[in-house]
Design a protein around this motif. Structure first.
Motif, PDB file in Angstrom:
ATOM      1  N   LEU A   1      15.390 -39.599   2.844  1.00  0.00           N
ATOM      2  CA  LEU A   1      15.079 -38.297   3.419  1.00  0.00           C
ATOM      3  C   LEU A   1      14.427 -37.269   2.386  1.00  0.00           C
TER       4      LEU A   1
ATOM      5  N   GLY B   1      10.668 -36.545   2.114  1.00  0.00           N
ATOM      6  CA  GLY B   1      10.408 -35.003   2.218  1.00  0.00           C
ATOM      7  C   GLY B   1       9.539 -34.406   1.204  1.00  0.00           C
TER       8      GLY B   1
ATOM      9  N   GLU C   1      13.437 -37.203  10.543  1.00  0.00           N
ATOM     10  CA  GLU C   1      12.543 -36.360   9.665  1.00  0.00           C
ATOM     11  C   GLU C   1      11.203 -36.552  10.336  1.00  0.00           C
TER      12      GLU C   1
END
Length: 479
Positions: free
Chosen positions: A79, A83, A17
């Protein structure tokens, strides 16, 4: 439970990521936006955590289905949690739960939004918002398997937990090769879609973001009007590619492998296309009087049907203004969804076809008790174990759905709003009807309701059971 291996996967996914966040940094550099620094800061944080968790692969690599399901669920949560940070830290989405809702909606390719005005966001934020669709479309852990040599001992557990659809099979003997093939097909279709939109006259940034939303069947746009402001040609291009991305990717592999006849015989794809065509024709007939020509009515009906059926959620008009007959067809399509093994959500066409065939089999057994009939799908007999799993899936699906609707009803909104809000998030669609229609957003819901819908988005994308396993005490028990 092999905690060290799960931590290793978490570290690997955060490291990936961090790398992916360099792309919005590049967009910020192109458009000279200071907000790109927030992506860089979060990327550095991801790399630090990756160095702590995934610096060295654990010696104990024992990895079963339980670890695979838990790894996938935790990786998607991590994630999303990281994010969302650039939106929150930049204050472009001031509340963290709203930023988390937006990013989970992106990664799960849902497309539901809490934003009333997306055009106020910086370009780098709009890019990341749409790029999350592309990352989540095929599965980020499938991408990880494609680029990292992680050993075939447990790769299949990861693919089964993350890939959309009732069953996942290997196209070739090696799982890593299967993941590479899937992403090569995905990338080829993505590039083809972008070139088609760009050559049609769409600005490159818009074409890139719309392509991400189309490829992941997510539906985030860069304009408040979604796709309404673009030309009919661009809407038709998007409709065609949404159909492509809603098809089982195994069919493309068979065609590339020279097995075109076998690919064309796919029962699921035929049912998928028939449902789309029938829905378009029925809605065209129902709304024809509201448009200047039958072609315009057909084109708009086709766009809305395909967008809903593939669970993309793009819109060219407010379908909430359509007659009740058309709205109910679209609501039904929310539950049907696209094909298994595609980037689409919903229950999946394969499950619907098998369930319908099983109903007819049971009816025949009641009429002719001595008859022996098996359910066949794609030319093969469906095992009783698969039928039982299908029944369990539908039961769990219904329970989660109605509990979610009940919790959302505590906010005091009307039944149509709550029902379609859960349908839109649980099936990874995007907009619903009434107060969550195409011209509205989900920002008015309470934090509790938003967290319920976040869970629904993740559960719907990961086929329910990986998320549910996190709440089972036996999952974490030592054996």
């Amino acid at each position: 439970m092999n905690i060290r291996m799960i931590a290793y996967f978490l570290g690997s996914i955060l490291g990936l990521e961090g790398i992916l966040m360099l792309l919005p940094c590049l967009i910020a550099l192109i458009y000279q936006e200071i907000a790109g620094l927030y992506f860089l800061a979060v990327a550095l944080l991801c790399w630090i955590l990756a160095a702590l968790f995934a610096r060295k692969r654990p010696e104990n690599a024992v990895f079963y289905a339980r670890e695979g399901f838990v790894s996938v669920s935790l990786c998607w949560i991590a994630l999303s949690a990281f994010g969302a940070l650039p939106f929150y830290l930049s204050r472009q989405i001031p509340r963290y739960e709203d930023a988390l809702f937006e990013v989970i909606s992106g990664f799960t390719t849902t497309g539901s939004s809490i934003l009333s005005d997306v055009e106020v966001l910086d370009r780098c934020m709009l890019f990341w918002r749409s790029f999350t669709h592309w990352i989540g479309g095929m599965g980020v852990l499938v991408f990880l398997l494609a680029i990292l040599p992680m050993g075939n001992g447990y790769n299949m557990h990861i693919m089964r937990a993350e890939s959309p659809g009732p069953t996942v099979g290997k196209l070739v003997p090696r799982v890593r090769t299967t993941a590479k093939i899937l992403y090569q097909i995905y990338l080829f279709l993505t590039v083809a879609d972008f070139l088609a939109l760009f050559l049609s006259g769409m600005p490159w940034f818009d074409a890139l973001c719309i392509t991400f939303g189309t490829a992941g069947t997510g539906g985030f746009g860069v304009l408040n009007s979604s796709m309404a402001s673009y030309s009919v040609a661009q809407q038709v291009i998007t409709t065609i590619f949404l159909i492509f991305f809603g098809i089982n990717f195994n069919v493309y592999y068979l065609a590339l492998a020279g097995k075109l006849r076998e690919a064309l015989r796919s029962e699921e794809v035929r049912a998928y296309l028939v449902i789309i065509l029938a829905s378009v024709l029925l809605i065209t007939w129902n709304i024809a009087g509201s448009f200047s020509s039958i072609f315009s009515a057909f084109q708009q009906a086709a766009f809305q049907v395909v967008s809903i059926m593939t669970t993309a959620g793009f819109s060219t008009l407010d379908s909430d203004l359509w007659p009740s007959f058309s709205k109910w067809i679209l609501t039904t399509l929310m539950f049907v969804g696209a094909c298994a093994g595609s980037t689409g959500g919903g229950l999946k066409v394969s499950r619907i076809v098998i369930a319908v065939k099983n109903v007819f089999k049971e009816l025949q057994s009641l009429i002719l008790p001595r008859s022996v009939k098996v359910v066949r799908f794609e030319g093969k007999a469906v095992e009783d174990a698969t039928i039982r799993c299908l029944g369990a899936y539908f039961t769990v699906y219904a329970l989660i759905f109605f509990v979610s609707v009940i919790i959302l009803s505590l906010d005091g909104h009307d039944m149509e709003t709550n029902f379609t809000a859960v349908a839109a998030t649980f099936n990874n669609i995007g907009p619903g009807f009434s107060d969550v229609g195409a011209s509205c957003n989900f920002g008015f819901y309470s934090p509790l309701s938003k967290f319920v819908m976040m869970f629904d988005m993740l559960a719907g994308r990961l086929e329910l059971f990986p998320m549910l396993m996190l709440f089972s005490p036996r999952t974490w028990a030592k054996e």
